[in-house]
Write a protein that holds these residues in place. Structure first.
Motif, short mmCIF file in Angstrom:
data_model
loop_
_atom_site.label_atom_id
_atom_site.label_comp_id
_atom_site.label_asym_id
_atom_site.label_seq_id
_atom_site.Cartn_x
_atom_site.Cartn_y
_atom_site.Cartn_z
N SER A 192 0.82 -1.22 0.00
CA SER A 192 0.00 0.00 0.00
C SER A 192 0.85 1.26 0.00
CB SER A 192 -0.93 0.00 1.22
OG SER A 192 -0.17 0.00 2.42
N THR A 193 2.16 1.11 0.28
CA THR A 193 3.06 2.25 0.29
C THR A 193 3.57 2.49 -1.12
OG1 THR A 193 3.73 1.73 2.55
CG2 THR A 193 5.15 3.22 1.30
N SER A 194 3.03 3.51 -1.75
CA SER A 194 3.37 3.77 -3.13
C SER A 194 3.28 5.26 -3.41
CB SER A 194 2.44 2.99 -4.06
OG SER A 194 2.67 3.33 -5.40
N LEU A 195 4.30 5.78 -4.06
CA LEU A 195 4.34 7.20 -4.44
C LEU A 195 4.65 7.31 -5.92
CD1 LEU A 195 6.64 8.56 -1.56
CD2 LEU A 195 4.15 8.73 -1.67
N THR A 196 4.17 8.39 -6.52
CA THR A 196 4.67 8.64 -7.88
C THR A 196 6.14 9.02 -7.77
OG1 THR A 196 4.21 11.01 -7.83
CG2 THR A 196 2.40 9.53 -8.52
N TRP A 197 6.86 8.92 -8.90
CA TRP A 197 8.29 9.27 -8.88
C TRP A 197 8.48 10.69 -8.40
CZ3 TRP A 197 12.93 7.06 -9.17
CH2 TRP A 197 14.03 7.87 -9.45
N ARG A 198 7.63 11.60 -8.91
CA ARG A 198 7.78 13.00 -8.52
C ARG A 198 7.52 13.18 -7.02
NH1 ARG A 198 7.55 18.06 -11.02
NH2 ARG A 198 7.36 17.06 -13.05
N GLU A 199 6.48 12.51 -6.49
CA GLU A 199 6.18 12.63 -5.05
C GLU A 199 7.35 12.10 -4.22
OE1 GLU A 199 1.31 11.99 -5.27
OE2 GLU A 199 2.66 10.28 -4.91
N ALA A 200 7.94 11.02 -4.69
CA ALA A 200 9.08 10.47 -3.95
C ALA A 200 10.25 11.46 -3.95
CB ALA A 200 9.50 9.14 -4.56
N CYS A 201 10.50 12.05 -5.11
CA CYS A 201 11.64 12.97 -5.21
C CYS A 201 11.40 14.25 -4.42
CB CYS A 201 11.92 13.30 -6.67
SG CYS A 201 12.50 11.88 -7.64
#
Length: 728
Positions: A549-558
Motif C-alpha cells: 500500500s506504500t506507493s508514491l509517484t516518482w515526482r512525489e518520492a523525489c
C-alpha cells in the motif's frame, strides 16, 4: 591486454552477473526494445552542434600548408609574406628546415586569419624550398631489390614465421590444392565530418571542441604535447560525425590549432577539407596474400601456406589475421610490412579483419568448388568448436534457411542473357570488450534525472543507450532521463573504438543508476516507515515490496528529498558485459557480363551481440556496416599515381562510395544472448560483406575476381582469363 590486432582477447565465459545486485533484470521493460534516438529531433532540426558548427566570438580560421611532394627535405621556409598579409593573426612552422616530409599531405606550416578565404590566400604566400627525394608509390616499387632505401631500417619489415602443425604432412594428405594471389586495396575513412577542432585559451587553460572518439584521450594528448597539466585542458564533443577509428587524439591539426590560438590570443577553428582528409586523415592498409592451401577428398582442410604483405603508408604496418576463422591444422604465415610514401594508416572499423576475411573466404569458396561441395556445407565441416562467441554453425544454418540458400546454383549462372546472378556467404568474428567507464547520476527534487559520463557518441546511439539503461533501472520512461556526455570534465570513460563503448559504458550506467535509486530509497524510506531495501521503482512509481500500500509517484518520492538532490558516482563492474561475437552474412548479386557492372541486390546478416540494449540501434549498426562493406567490395579505392605518388582521387567525385541506389535489400537477424551481458557490435557487421559479395560474383559469372574492389574492368578481365582457360 590488447593483442597485435588491437583487440581485447575474446572471452568465452558467460558474463552473467549472478549474485550481483546490479545484474541485468530478468524482466526487461525497455532493454531490448526498439527505441528511437533521443538526439534524433535535435539532429533533424539542425539544432545539434557539431565541432564544425562551433563559432566563438572573435573566431579565426586556421589552415595547414601540406607537402606537395611524396618525399622531400625542407631546405628553407619563409612565412614573412604570409604573416604580413591582411587579416593574418598567427603563423606556425610545423616542418623546420632540415626536416623531411614523407608523403603528399604531410604537414609543413599553418596559419590563422580572420576568414577562411583570407587564410587560403595567405597560405599561398608561404615560400618553401624543397629538396625532392626519391619516393615509393606502390608496394611493388618498395619491394624491388634496387629500390632506394627511403625509410630508416629499410622499406620492408618481415615478421617472425607463424607456424603450427606439420605443413609437409598437411599437403601430403591433400587431394586438392589451390594456389592464388589475393589482394585488397587501401580504403580511406571518409568521415562525413572531417577531422578538426576549435581551440580557445583563457590564460593557460585550453578549451577544445574536437571531433574525436576520445574526449579524455584527446585531453591527455593536448596536455602532453603542449606541456600543460591535464587539469588545464577541457575537451568537448557532444555530437560527432563519424570517425571509424581515425579520431583518437588531437593530431597535428589539433596541436596546430591550439598553438595558433595561443599565438593569436583568439579562438581558432581548423577543420580539414575533403582533400586533406583523404591524404592525412588515415586509411585501411592494403593486403596481399600468395596462398597455397590443401583439402582432403572429404573436404577437410589439411594445409595452409601463405606469404602476405601490405602497406600502411609511411612507416606504418599492415597486419591482418590469416587464416580467418576456419581450422587449418597445418599452417604457416610469413608477413611483410611494406612502407611507401603515402598517408599513414590508422585503425579502421575492424582493423585487419575485412582483409583477412576476404582472402580466406574467397579461398574457401575456391577449395569448395575444387572438392565439389556446397560452400556452406564445406564451411560447416571446417569450423572451430562452438562457443558462446563462436556460433557460426548455428548461424550458417539460420542464414541458409532465411536466405533460401538451397536455390543457389553451381558456380556460373547458365541462364541466357548478359545478367548473371549468384549467391555468396562469409563469416565474421570480433573480440571487442571494454571496461573502466565511470558515471554520475543526479536525482533532483522535482523528479528530474541526469546521467552523465565522459564517453562520446560517434553517431551510433550512445546517448540513447545511456538513457535506456537509466530509465530501465529507475522505472521511468526514456524521455524522463537527461543524458550528458562528450565532455572531459565528466567522469572518465575511454575512447570509443573496437566495439568497446557499449560494454564499457552500459555496466557503469546500470551500476550508477542503481546506486542513485539506493540513495533515494535511503532518504525517503524512514518517512515511509519501511526499510530502504524494500524500495523498488517501476512504471513511474516508487513502491515498498514489504508494504504494497506504500506507493508514491516518482515526482512525489523525489519531492521528499527537500532541497538536497541525490548525487552518486558509479563505475564499470565485471559481470555485466563481455567480449567476442560471431556472425554470418549472405549476399546476392547481379552481374552484367557485357559491362562488368556488379549490383548487390540482397544481403542477409545473422549477428550476435550479447544482451541487446536498443534493438533499433543495433540493427542500424549492422546496416551501416554492411553498406560500408559494399563500398569496400565494389567502390572505394585510394589511387596513387605510380610516378609521383600523388593521390589522383582525393575528393568525393572520383573516390567512390555507395549511393542510395547501391544499397540493397538488407535483412538483419540479431541473436539475443542476455546471459553474456552487453557486447559491442560496431565492428563485426562491416567485416564479412565484401567477402560474401565476392563469392556471389564468382557464383554468378563462373570466374574468380581475387582483388578488391570488384570493378567492371576486373570482372571483364576475370571473364577473359576464364575463357582463355587460366586462373589469373
Amino acid at each position: 591486454m590488447a593483442d597485435d590486432m588491437g583487440q581485447v582477447p575474446e572471452v568465452q565465459a558467460p558474463a552473467t552477473a549472478s549474485g550481483s545486485k546490479y545484474a541485468w533484470p530478468a524482466e526487461r521493460r525497455v532493454l531490448g526494445t526498439e527505441v528511437r534516438r533521443v538526439d534524433g529531433p535535435a539532429k533533424a532540426r539542425g539544432a545539434a552542434k557539431y565541432t564544425y558548427d562551433i563559432n566563438r566570438p572573435g573566431l579565426l580560421h586556421g589552415l595547414i600548408l601540406r607537402s606537395p611532394h611524396a618525399h622531400a627535405r625542407v631546405r628553407s621556409i619563409d612565412l614573412s609574406a604570409a604573416a604580413a598579409a591582411p587579416g593574418v593573426r598567427a603563423t606556425l612552422v610545423i616542418a623546420e628546415p632540415g626536416a623531411k616530409v614523407m608523403y603528399q599531405g604531410d604537414e609543413v606550416a599553418a596559419l590563422a586569419a580572420t576568414s577562411e578565404d583570407t587564410a587560403r590566400d595567405a597560405l599561398r604566400a608561404i615560400k618553401v624550398d624543397y629538396e625532392v627525394l626519391p619516393h615509393l608509390a606502390t608496394v611493388e616499387q618498395a619491394m624491388r631489390p634496387e629500390a632506394p632505401v627511403v625509410f630508416e631500417g629499410g622499406n620492408t619489415r618481415t615478421s617472425d614465421v607463424q607456424e603450427e602443425g606439420d605443413l609437409e604432412a598437411g599437403f601430403a594428405a591433400a587431394t586438392h590444392v589451390v594456389e592464388g594471389l589475393y589482394s585488397t586495396q587501401v580504403q580511406t575513412h571518409v568521415c562525413l565530418e572531417t577531422h578538426g577542432c576549435v581551440c580557445e585559451w583563457d590564460g593557460d587553460r585550453l578549451t577544445a571542441w574536437v571531433s574525436t572518439q576520445a574526449v579524455h584521450g584527446t585531453r591527455e594528448g593536448f596536455a602532453q604535447s603542449l606541456g600543460i597539466p591535464q587539469s588545464n585542458v577541457r575537451v568537448i564533443c557532444e555530437y560527432m560525425g563519424g570517425g571509424f577509428g581515425s579520431k583518437f587524439g588531437p593530431d597535428a591539426q589539433g596541436l596546430a590549432c591550439a598553438r595558433l590560438a595561443k599565438a593569436a590570443n583568439a579562438p581558432v577553428k581548423l577543420m580539414l577539407d575533403r582533400k586533406d582528409e583523404h591524404l592525412a586523415g588515415g586509411n585501411r592498409p592494403s593486403a596481399y596474400a600468395r596462398i597455397r592451401a590443401g583439402a582432403a577428398a572429404d573436404g577437410a582442410l589439411t594445409a595452409f601456406d601463405a606469404q602476405t604483405w601490405g602497406t600502411g603508408g609511411a612507416g606504418q604496418g599492415a597486419g591482418f589475421p590469416l587464416p580467418y576463422i576456419y581450422v587449418f591444422p597445418n599452417r604457416r604465415v610469413v608477413h611483410t610490412d611494406v612502407y611507401t610514401n603515402a598517408g599513414p594508416q590508422r585503425a579502421m572499423r575492424a582493423p585487419g579483419h575485412p582483409q583477412g576475411c576476404f582472402i580466406t573466404e574467397v579461398l574457401m569458396d575456391e577449395i569448395a568448388d575444387r572438392v565439389r561441395m556446397d560452400p556452406v556445407a564445406f564451411r560447416l565441416k571446417n569450423l572451430p568448436a562452438e562457443a558462446p562467441n563462436a556460433m557460426w554453425r548455428r548461424y550458417f544454418e539460420m542464414a541458409a534457411a532465411q536466405f533460401g540458400w538451397s536455390r543457389r546454383h553451381a558456380t556460373g549462372d547458365v541462364t541466357p542473357g548478359p545478367i548473371k546472378r549468384g549467391f555468396g556467404c562469409a563469416a565474421n568474428r570480433w573480440g571487442g570488450g571494454g571496461r573502466g567507464t565511470r558515471a554520475q547520476c543526479e536525482i533532483l527534487p522535482d523528479g528530474s534525472v541526469v546521467m552523465r559520463s565522459g564517453t562520446q557518441d560517434l553517431g551510433v546511439g550512445t546517448k540513447t543507450l545511456m538513457a535506456i539503461i537509466t530509465a530501465e533501472t529507475l522505472g521511468l520512461p526514456v524521455d524522463a532521463v537527461r543524458v550528458e556526455l562528450g565532455d572531459s570534465n565528466y567522469p572518465f570513460s575511454g575512447g570509443s573504438g573496437g566495439s568497446t563503448t557499449a560494454p564499457s559504458v552500459s555496466p557503469a550506467i546500470r551500476v550508477t543508476a542503481s546506486k542513485a535509486l539506493e540513495a533515494l530509497a535511503a532518504r525517503i524510506a524512514p518517512g515511509l516507515g519501511v526499510a530502504p531495501e524494500s524500495i523498488v521503482a517501476r512504471d513511474g512509481r516508487v513502491r515498498s515490496t514489504a508494504s504494497p500500500s506504500t506507493s508514491l509517484t516518482w515526482r512525489e518520492a523525489c519531492q521528499r528529498l527537500g532541497t538536497e538532490p541525490v548525487s552518486v558516482d558509479g563505475e564499470w563492474e565485471a559481470g555485466l558485459s563481455a567480449s567476442g561475437t560471431s556472425g554470418v552474412q549472405m549476399a546476392e548479386v547481379e552481374v552484367d557480363i557485357e559491362t562488368g557492372i556488379t549490383r548487390v541486390t540482397r544481403v542477409l546478416c545473422v549477428q550476435d551481440c550479447g544482451l541487446i540494449v536498443n534493438r533499433m540501434a543495433a540493427e542500424s549498426q549492422c546496416l551501416g556496416g554492411i553498406i560500408g562493406g559494399i563500398g569496400f567490395a565494389l567502390f572505394e579505392h585510394r589511387l596513387l599515381d605510380p610516378n609521383t605518388a600523388q593521390m589522383v582521387n582525393p575528393n568525393m567525385e572520383w573516390y567512390l562510395v555507395p549511393g542510395l541506389s547501391d544499397i540493397p535489400d538488407i535483412q538483419v537477424t540479431l541473436v539475443d544472448q542476455p546471459g553474456r551481458g552487453v557486447i559491442g557490435i560496431g565492428e563485426p557487421p562491416a567485416i564479412s560483406t565484401a567477402a560474401a559479395v565476392a563469392n556471389a560474383v564468382a557464383n554468378a559469372i563462373g570466374a574468380r575476381v581475387r582483388s578488391l574492389p570488384i570493378t567492371p574492368d576486373r570482372v571483364l578481365a576475370a571473364l577473359r582469363t576464364d575463357r582463355a582457360g587460366g586462373t589469373e
